[in-house]
Design an enzyme around this catalytic site. Sequence first.
Site, mmCIF file in Angstrom:
data_model
loop_
_atom_site.group_PDB
_atom_site.id
_atom_site.type_symbol
_atom_site.label_atom_id
_atom_site.label_comp_id
_atom_site.label_asym_id
_atom_site.label_seq_id
_atom_site.Cartn_x
_atom_site.Cartn_y
_atom_site.Cartn_z
ATOM 1 C CG ASP A 1 31.451 47.361 38.071
ATOM 2 O OD1 ASP A 1 32.255 46.295 38.158
ATOM 3 O OD2 ASP A 1 30.067 47.594 38.196
ATOM 4 C CB ILE A 2 36.866 45.148 37.426
ATOM 5 C CG1 ILE A 2 37.736 44.564 36.475
ATOM 6 C CG2 ILE A 2 36.132 44.079 38.081
ATOM 7 C CD1 ILE A 2 39.045 43.862 37.162
ATOM 8 C CG ASN B 1 37.502 33.538 49.253
ATOM 9 O OD1 ASN B 1 37.582 32.425 49.191
ATOM 10 N ND2 ASN B 1 36.426 34.416 49.329
ATOM 11 N N GLY C 1 32.779 42.268 48.149
ATOM 12 C CA GLY C 1 33.616 43.076 47.376
ATOM 13 C C GLY C 1 33.885 42.873 45.866
ATOM 14 C CB VAL C 2 36.313 43.097 43.162
ATOM 15 C CG1 VAL C 2 37.277 42.226 43.653
ATOM 16 C CG2 VAL C 2 36.287 43.161 41.752
ATOM 17 C CG ASP C 3 35.089 36.655 45.132
ATOM 18 O OD1 ASP C 3 34.802 36.075 44.141
ATOM 19 O OD2 ASP C 3 35.563 36.015 45.949
ATOM 20 C CB SER D 1 45.701 42.485 48.864
ATOM 21 O OG SER D 1 45.685 41.058 48.667
ATOM 22 C CB THR D 2 43.655 47.696 48.649
ATOM 23 O OG1 THR D 2 42.777 47.897 47.597
ATOM 24 C CG2 THR D 2 44.997 47.673 48.110
ATOM 25 N N GLY D 3 41.058 45.780 49.869
ATOM 26 C CA GLY D 3 39.737 46.099 50.503
ATOM 27 C C GLY D 3 39.614 45.290 51.705
HETATM 28 P P1 ADP Z 1 40.548 41.893 48.669
HETATM 29 O O1 ADP Z 1 39.725 40.942 49.709
HETATM 30 O O2 ADP Z 1 41.644 41.355 47.955
HETATM 31 O O3 ADP Z 1 40.871 43.107 49.481
HETATM 32 P P2 ADP Z 1 38.155 43.410 48.025
HETATM 33 O O4 ADP Z 1 37.232 43.085 46.751
HETATM 34 O O5 ADP Z 1 37.574 43.483 49.256
HETATM 35 O O6 ADP Z 1 39.280 42.481 47.559
HETATM 36 O O7 ADP Z 1 38.794 44.841 47.468
HETATM 37 C C1 ADP Z 1 39.532 44.992 46.369
HETATM 38 C C2 ADP Z 1 39.353 46.402 45.871
HETATM 39 O O8 ADP Z 1 38.257 46.069 44.762
HETATM 40 C C3 ADP Z 1 38.810 47.618 46.487
HETATM 41 O O9 ADP Z 1 39.521 48.800 46.248
HETATM 42 C C4 ADP Z 1 37.563 47.391 46.098
HETATM 43 O O10 ADP Z 1 36.906 49.113 46.367
HETATM 44 C C5 ADP Z 1 37.543 47.114 44.774
HETATM 45 N N1 ADP Z 1 36.226 46.817 44.013
HETATM 46 C C6 ADP Z 1 34.897 46.375 44.824
HETATM 47 N N2 ADP Z 1 34.159 46.050 43.721
HETATM 48 C C7 ADP Z 1 34.667 46.602 42.415
HETATM 49 C C8 ADP Z 1 34.195 46.464 41.400
HETATM 50 N N3 ADP Z 1 32.931 46.106 40.934
HETATM 51 N N4 ADP Z 1 35.244 46.846 40.182
HETATM 52 C C9 ADP Z 1 36.212 47.148 40.272
HETATM 53 N N5 ADP Z 1 36.808 47.312 41.876
HETATM 54 C C10 ADP Z 1 35.945 46.844 42.684
#
Ligand code: ADP
Length: 182
Positions: free
Chosen positions: A16-17, A30, A38-40, A127-129
Site C-alpha cells: 500500500d503506497i 486526475n 483507487g490510489v488517489d 493508469s492501469t486501474g
Molecule cells: P488510474 O486512474 O491511474 O488507473 P487507479 O488508482 O485506478 O489509477 O489504479 C492504479 C493502480 O493503483 C492500480 O494497480 C490499483 O490497484 C493501485 N492502487 C489502488 N490503491 C492503492 C494503494 N493504496 N497503494 C498502491 N497502489 C494502489
Amino acid sequence: METIVNKTRLSLIRGDITAQETDAIVNAANSSLMGGSGVDGAIHRAGGPQILEECKRIIAQIGHLPTGEAVITTGGNLKARHVIHTVGPVWHGGKSGEPQLLASSYRESLKLAVENGLKSISFPSISTGAFGYPLKEASKVAVGTVMEFLKADSSLEVVVFVLFDQATFAAYSQALQELAGL
Ligand code: ADP
C-alpha cells in the site's frame, strides 16, 4: 525484487503506497486534482485535508493539470513528506499517444523529486486501474522510463514501485527482469 541502476536502488514491492516512508509518494491523480477512487482516494484519506487544500490552490492557478504533467504538495499526515500528483493517460486503444504520455508522467514526477532535492520516491502503477491501460504494456513503459531516467541522473538514492495486487506485481517483475537483464 531490486536492482541498481547507475547509483540508484530500484525496488519492486507489493503493498500500500500510503504506508511508504520515501520522501515522496506519487499519486495517480486526475486532472482536477480533487481526489477520486483507487490510489488517489487512498492517499487523500490517509494524508488528510491539507493535501486537498494545496491541490485546490494549485488548480486555482493553473485550471487543470494536463495529462503527463506533475505537481508537488505536502504529504499531510503521511509518513512521506510530499505527494507528487501526476495524471496518467486514459487508455483509448494505444494510438492516441498513450505510451508517450505515460512515460511523461513518470519522467515529470522524477524531475520534480530531483528539483526539490528529494532522495527517495515511490510510484504506484499509474493508469492501469480506472484509466484502463493494459498492465503488461504499462509495466514496460513504467520500468523502462524510470531506468532510462536513472541512467542519466543519479541524484535519487531509492525508487520504489509499490504494486497493490499480485497481477500488477507479477507484470512489473517480468518487465524489470527483461529490461534489467536479471
Ligand atoms: P488510474 O486512474 O491511474 O488507473 P487507479 O488508482 O485506478 O489509477 O489504479 C492504479 C493502480 O493503483 C492500480 O494497480 C490499483 O490497484 C493501485 N492502487 C489502488 N490503491 C492503492 C494503494 N493504496 N497503494 C498502491 N497502489 C494502489
